[in-house]
Design an enzyme around this catalytic site. Sequence first.
Site, PDB file in Angstrom:
ATOM      1  CB  CYS A  35      -0.324   1.182   4.174  1.00 28.67           C
ATOM      2  SG  CYS A  35      -1.330   1.805   5.518  1.00 28.67           S
ATOM      3  CB  CYS A  38       0.185  -0.147   7.513  1.00 28.45           C
ATOM      4  SG  CYS A  38      -1.412  -0.160   6.681  1.00 28.45           S
TER       5      CYS A  38
END
Length: 114
Positions: A35, A38
Amino acid sequence: MAESANVITLTDDNFEDEVIGADQPVLVDFWATWCGPCRQIAPIVEELADEYEGQAKIGKVDVDENPQTAQEYGVRSIPTLLFFKDGEAKEQVVGAAGKQPLKENLEALLGQPA
């Protein structure tokens, strides 16, 4: 990138003890290695862990390795940051938020002005 020693790695197995049983507010970052957003907020989460050492716990849950916890808290997209106090999720921030909104949520749980 060196991880802060103050960031706790949370799992399906230790979530109950580390978060629900915590005697201080806890910020939980639900993330995954693939991600991008993230990875963008990871340094912010680590800064907060250092800044709030002793006042709040900061932990990360890899949703791929710990699907049970993510599912239990209805995490549908990542990053999702949940703020816990007294064993309950009080606030939620979804997406790559800046440091200030995260800090404000922590301060509110600590009963301090941001």
